[in-house]
Design a protein around this motif. Sequence first.
Motif, PDB file in Angstrom:
ATOM      1  N   VAL A  87       0.882  -1.168   0.000  1.00 56.02           N
ATOM      2  CA  VAL A  87       0.000   0.000   0.000  1.00 56.02           C
ATOM      3  C   VAL A  87       0.919   1.217   0.000  1.00 56.02           C
ATOM      4  O   VAL A  87       1.825   1.325   0.829  1.00 56.02           O
ATOM      5  N   GLU A  88       0.655   2.108  -0.936  1.00 54.34           N
ATOM      6  CA  GLU A  88       1.495   3.301  -1.045  1.00 54.34           C
ATOM      7  C   GLU A  88       0.653   4.544  -0.766  1.00 54.34           C
ATOM      8  O   GLU A  88      -0.465   4.676  -1.267  1.00 54.34           O
ATOM      9  N   PHE A  89       1.261   5.427   0.047  1.00 49.68           N
ATOM     10  CA  PHE A  89       0.559   6.677   0.386  1.00 49.68           C
ATOM     11  C   PHE A  89       1.608   7.766   0.606  1.00 49.68           C
ATOM     12  O   PHE A  89       2.544   7.573   1.384  1.00 49.68           O
ATOM     13  N   GLY A  90       1.418   8.856  -0.074  1.00 49.68           N
ATOM     14  CA  GLY A  90       2.339   9.990   0.064  1.00 49.68           C
ATOM     15  C   GLY A  90       3.754   9.656  -0.369  1.00 49.68           C
ATOM     16  O   GLY A  90       4.707  10.150   0.220  1.00 49.68           O
ATOM     17  N   GLY A  91       3.890   8.768  -1.360  1.00 48.85           N
ATOM     18  CA  GLY A  91       5.210   8.403  -1.856  1.00 48.85           C
ATOM     19  C   GLY A  91       5.922   7.385  -0.994  1.00 48.85           C
ATOM     20  O   GLY A  91       7.061   7.016  -1.260  1.00 48.85           O
ATOM     21  N   VAL A  92       5.278   6.895   0.050  1.00 53.56           N
ATOM     22  CA  VAL A  92       5.879   5.898   0.941  1.00 53.56           C
ATOM     23  C   VAL A  92       5.013   4.640   0.887  1.00 53.56           C
ATOM     24  O   VAL A  92       3.783   4.720   0.812  1.00 53.56           O
ATOM     25  N   GLN A  93       5.659   3.483   0.934  1.00 54.25           N
ATOM     26  CA  GLN A  93       4.880   2.244   0.854  1.00 54.25           C
ATOM     27  C   GLN A  93       5.130   1.351   2.066  1.00 54.25           C
ATOM     28  O   GLN A  93       6.176   1.431   2.702  1.00 54.25           O
ATOM     29  N   VAL A  94       4.132   0.496   2.335  1.00 51.78           N
ATOM     30  CA  VAL A  94       4.239  -0.482   3.409  1.00 51.78           C
ATOM     31  C   VAL A  94       3.691  -1.814   2.883  1.00 51.78           C
ATOM     32  O   VAL A  94       2.705  -1.842   2.138  1.00 51.78           O
ATOM     33  N   SER A  95       4.310  -2.906   3.275  1.00 48.18           N
ATOM     34  CA  SER A  95       3.891  -4.234   2.851  1.00 48.18           C
ATOM     35  C   SER A  95       2.655  -4.668   3.642  1.00 48.18           C
ATOM     36  O   SER A  95       2.585  -4.455   4.855  1.00 48.18           O
ATOM     37  N   VAL A  96       1.736  -5.269   2.975  1.00 45.21           N
ATOM     38  CA  VAL A  96       0.526  -5.774   3.639  1.00 45.21           C
ATOM     39  C   VAL A  96       0.910  -6.886   4.609  1.00 45.21           C
ATOM     40  O   VAL A  96       0.324  -7.006   5.688  1.00 45.21           O
ATOM     41  N   ALA A 115      -9.787  -9.516  10.368  1.00 47.53           N
ATOM     42  CA  ALA A 115     -10.163  -8.587   9.298  1.00 47.53           C
ATOM     43  C   ALA A 115      -9.423  -7.279   9.555  1.00 47.53           C
ATOM     44  O   ALA A 115      -9.456  -6.751  10.676  1.00 47.53           O
ATOM     45  N   VAL A 116      -8.734  -6.761   8.528  1.00 47.76           N
ATOM     46  CA  VAL A 116      -7.929  -5.545   8.686  1.00 47.76           C
ATOM     47  C   VAL A 116      -8.478  -4.466   7.759  1.00 47.76           C
ATOM     48  O   VAL A 116      -8.733  -4.723   6.581  1.00 47.76           O
ATOM     49  N   TYR A 117      -8.649  -3.250   8.315  1.00 52.11           N
ATOM     50  CA  TYR A 117      -9.089  -2.081   7.549  1.00 52.11           C
ATOM     51  C   TYR A 117      -7.977  -1.039   7.643  1.00 52.11           C
ATOM     52  O   TYR A 117      -7.726  -0.491   8.718  1.00 52.11           O
ATOM     53  N   LEU A 118      -7.299  -0.779   6.539  1.00 51.90           N
ATOM     54  CA  LEU A 118      -6.156   0.122   6.526  1.00 51.90           C
ATOM     55  C   LEU A 118      -6.597   1.494   6.033  1.00 51.90           C
ATOM     56  O   LEU A 118      -7.203   1.608   4.969  1.00 51.90           O
ATOM     57  N   LYS A 119      -6.302   2.546   6.841  1.00 50.31           N
ATOM     58  CA  LYS A 119      -6.627   3.914   6.439  1.00 50.31           C
ATOM     59  C   LYS A 119      -5.307   4.702   6.368  1.00 50.31           C
ATOM     60  O   LYS A 119      -4.833   5.241   7.372  1.00 50.31           O
ATOM     61  N   PRO A 120      -4.711   4.748   5.172  1.00 46.61           N
ATOM     62  CA  PRO A 120      -3.413   5.414   5.044  1.00 46.61           C
ATOM     63  C   PRO A 120      -3.458   6.896   5.400  1.00 46.61           C
ATOM     64  O   PRO A 120      -2.501   7.421   5.963  1.00 46.61           O
ATOM     65  N   GLU A 121      -4.569   7.588   5.116  1.00 40.38           N
ATOM     66  CA  GLU A 121      -4.646   9.027   5.422  1.00 40.38           C
ATOM     67  C   GLU A 121      -4.574   9.295   6.915  1.00 40.38           C
ATOM     68  O   GLU A 121      -4.206  10.381   7.358  1.00 40.38           O
ATOM     69  N   GLU A 122      -4.935   8.311   7.748  1.00 38.04           N
ATOM     70  CA  GLU A 122      -4.841   8.454   9.205  1.00 38.04           C
ATOM     71  C   GLU A 122      -3.613   7.726   9.761  1.00 38.04           C
ATOM     72  O   GLU A 122      -3.357   7.770  10.969  1.00 38.04           O
ATOM     73  N   SER A 123      -2.906   6.983   8.884  1.00 40.23           N
ATOM     74  CA  SER A 123      -1.781   6.124   9.302  1.00 40.23           C
ATOM     75  C   SER A 123      -2.210   5.151  10.394  1.00 40.23           C
ATOM     76  O   SER A 123      -1.506   4.913  11.381  1.00 40.23           O
ATOM     77  N   LYS A 124      -3.391   4.563  10.205  1.00 46.85           N
ATOM     78  CA  LYS A 124      -3.952   3.629  11.181  1.00 46.85           C
ATOM     79  C   LYS A 124      -4.426   2.354  10.476  1.00 46.85           C
ATOM     80  O   LYS A 124      -4.820   2.383   9.313  1.00 46.85           O
TER      81      LYS A 124
END
Length: 141
Positions: A87-96, A115-124
Amino acid sequence: MPKTKKAAEAAEKKETKVTKAAEKTTKAAEKTTKAAAKPAEKVVEKAEVKKAEPKQAAAKKAAPAKKAPAKKAAPKKPAEAKVDFFVEFGGVQVSVEKVVADVKATYGKDAKEIAVYLKPEESKAYFVADGESGEMDVFFC
């Protein structure tokens, strides 16, 4: 000559009587043969049915033995492809995979269902593990 004519007529009458009697006998024999053949056919059919039943029973008994090796010889499933999911957000990525591993560490127990819900805009990452909800920070770096 009258004696010969009479003798000839008498011989013809005897022949016709004998022929008619032979025809009657032949017809009676045919009827008897047909009547005798019908029950014999039924007996043969019954005998065939009785003979067929043990074969079917033997086939039913033998069939499960044949099925057991077939289950072992099931066609192989094609190998699943290895998937790298990021998942990439703001030019930075993280592995699922890393997010899931962190969720398991945060939950603290082995979970049967996550069950995982990823919200990159909140970094949560919000999760539900075995019916219990939780949240954790995700660092996109």
